[in-house]
Design a protein around this motif. Structure first.
Motif, PDB file in Angstrom:
ATOM      1  N   LYS A   1     -13.189   9.747 -14.677  1.00  0.00           N
ATOM      2  CA  LYS A   1     -14.574   9.446 -14.303  1.00  0.00           C
ATOM      3  C   LYS A   1     -15.260  10.665 -13.697  1.00  0.00           C
ATOM      4  O   LYS A   1     -16.429  10.950 -13.972  1.00  0.00           O
TER       5      LYS A   1
ATOM      6  N   GLU B   1      -7.539   7.475 -13.734  1.00  0.00           N
ATOM      7  CA  GLU B   1      -8.846   6.915 -14.051  1.00  0.00           C
ATOM      8  C   GLU B   1      -9.937   7.564 -13.199  1.00  0.00           C
ATOM      9  O   GLU B   1     -11.044   7.866 -13.667  1.00  0.00           O
ATOM     10  N   ALA B   2      -9.638   7.823 -11.959  1.00  0.00           N
ATOM     11  CA  ALA B   2     -10.598   8.472 -11.072  1.00  0.00           C
ATOM     12  C   ALA B   2     -10.898   9.895 -11.539  1.00  0.00           C
ATOM     13  O   ALA B   2     -12.046  10.355 -11.515  1.00  0.00           O
TER      14      ALA B   2
ATOM     15  N   ARG C   1      -2.087   5.245 -12.426  1.00  0.00           N
ATOM     16  CA  ARG C   1      -3.194   4.884 -13.339  1.00  0.00           C
ATOM     17  C   ARG C   1      -4.533   4.977 -12.632  1.00  0.00           C
ATOM     18  O   ARG C   1      -5.521   5.442 -13.211  1.00  0.00           O
ATOM     19  N   GLN C   2      -4.572   4.517 -11.379  1.00  0.00           N
ATOM     20  CA  GLN C   2      -5.823   4.591 -10.628  1.00  0.00           C
ATOM     21  C   GLN C   2      -6.255   6.034 -10.412  1.00  0.00           C
ATOM     22  O   GLN C   2      -7.433   6.391 -10.522  1.00  0.00           O
ATOM     23  N   ILE C   3      -5.302   6.895 -10.127  1.00  0.00           N
ATOM     24  CA  ILE C   3      -5.614   8.312  -9.896  1.00  0.00           C
ATOM     25  C   ILE C   3      -6.139   8.961 -11.169  1.00  0.00           C
ATOM     26  O   ILE C   3      -7.128   9.695 -11.155  1.00  0.00           O
TER      27      ILE C   3
ATOM     28  N   PRO D   1       0.944   1.576 -11.056  1.00  0.00           N
ATOM     29  CA  PRO D   1      -0.488   1.250 -10.843  1.00  0.00           C
ATOM     30  C   PRO D   1      -1.234   2.327 -10.078  1.00  0.00           C
ATOM     31  O   PRO D   1      -2.382   2.627 -10.372  1.00  0.00           O
ATOM     32  N   MET D   2      -0.609   2.933  -9.109  1.00  0.00           N
ATOM     33  CA  MET D   2      -1.276   3.969  -8.334  1.00  0.00           C
ATOM     34  C   MET D   2      -1.572   5.206  -9.193  1.00  0.00           C
ATOM     35  O   MET D   2      -2.645   5.805  -9.105  1.00  0.00           O
TER      36      MET D   2
ATOM     37  N   ASP E   1       0.820  -1.202   0.000  1.00  0.00           N
ATOM     38  CA  ASP E   1       0.000   0.000   0.000  1.00  0.00           C
ATOM     39  C   ASP E   1       0.858   1.258   0.000  1.00  0.00           C
ATOM     40  O   ASP E   1       0.486   2.263  -0.600  1.00  0.00           O
TER      41      ASP E   1
END
Length: 225
Positions: free
Chosen positions: A39, A35-36, A31-33, A28-29, A22
């Motif tokens: 959206k 993507e958020a 990409r998640q940010i 990966p982190m 974590d």
């Protein structure tokens, strides 16, 4: 020894590994940010579109309701008409032959400027008028060509008729002239035979009428053939 093994187990446990993962930075982190964020932006755009659509719908509904409802006494213009003797449902005009319903409202929804539709209509009318003029000019040219052809044909026929009349006139003149010559010749030969007892075809002057009658074949050229 047991304590040390317990510490090793805690070090190798899932909770310890998850905590390490974590807090570890990496791709990966990120990409998640991202993507958020995407959206969230899409959701904001959808909300804005729905809000605009709702405003338009509300405006249309208010307009429709206002147009459907008749004017009341609170309207200054309607109150002024009532003071002048107007009653609801009555036609306008002094003699009552005017309109009853109000002039319909045409709401402009396009993005073109004021007068654009009139400009397009005028251009369409000008284009139609230009096409009509071209058709009319083409028809006039065809009619003139047909008339010129008829005139040429008539002139040719008249010319042929004149040539025919000329040939007939020439033949008539020739025939009449020949006949006149024959008449003159007959008069002259008759005079020579009667007065001088002379035949031009025989080339002889006879002693008397009996000698002429006995020795001359006849009074014409055909008699001497």
């Amino acid at each position: 020894m047991k304590l040390k093994m317990a510490e090793e187990e805690d070090y190798m446990s899932d909770s310890f590994i998850n905590v390490q993962e974590d807090i570890r930075p990496g791709l990966p982190m990120l990409r998640q940010i991202r993507e958020a964020h995407r959206k969230e932006e899409k959701q904001q755009e959808a909300n804005l579109k729905n809000k605009r659509k709702s405003l338009k719908e509300e405006e249309q509904e208010r307009r429709d309701i206002g147009l459907k409802n008749a004017l009341g006494c609170e309207n200054k213009g309607f109150a002024l008409l009532q003071k002048m003797g107007y009653k609801s449902g009555q036609a306008l005009g002094k003699s009552g032959d005017g309109i009853v319903e109000p002039i319909p409202l045409n709401v402009k929804t396009g993005k073109s400027g004021i007068g654009h539709e009139a400009l397009l209509k005028r251009k369409a009318e000008e284009k139609l008028e230009s096409y009509r003029r071209k058709i009319l000019m083409k028809k006039e040219v065809e009619e003139r060509a047909a008339e010129q052809f008829r005139m040429r044909l008539k002139n040719k026929q008249d010319e042929m008729k004149l040539e025919g009349d000329l040939r007939r006139s020439q033949r008539a003149c020739q025939q009449l002239d020949t006949q006149k010559v024959l008449e003159k010749l007959q008069i002259l030969t008759s005079y020579l035979r009667e007065e001088h007892l002379y035949c031009i075809w025989c080339g002889t002057a006879y002693e008397d009428k009996e000698d002429l009658s006995s020795n001359c074949p006849g009074p014409t050229s055909a008699d001497h053939d």
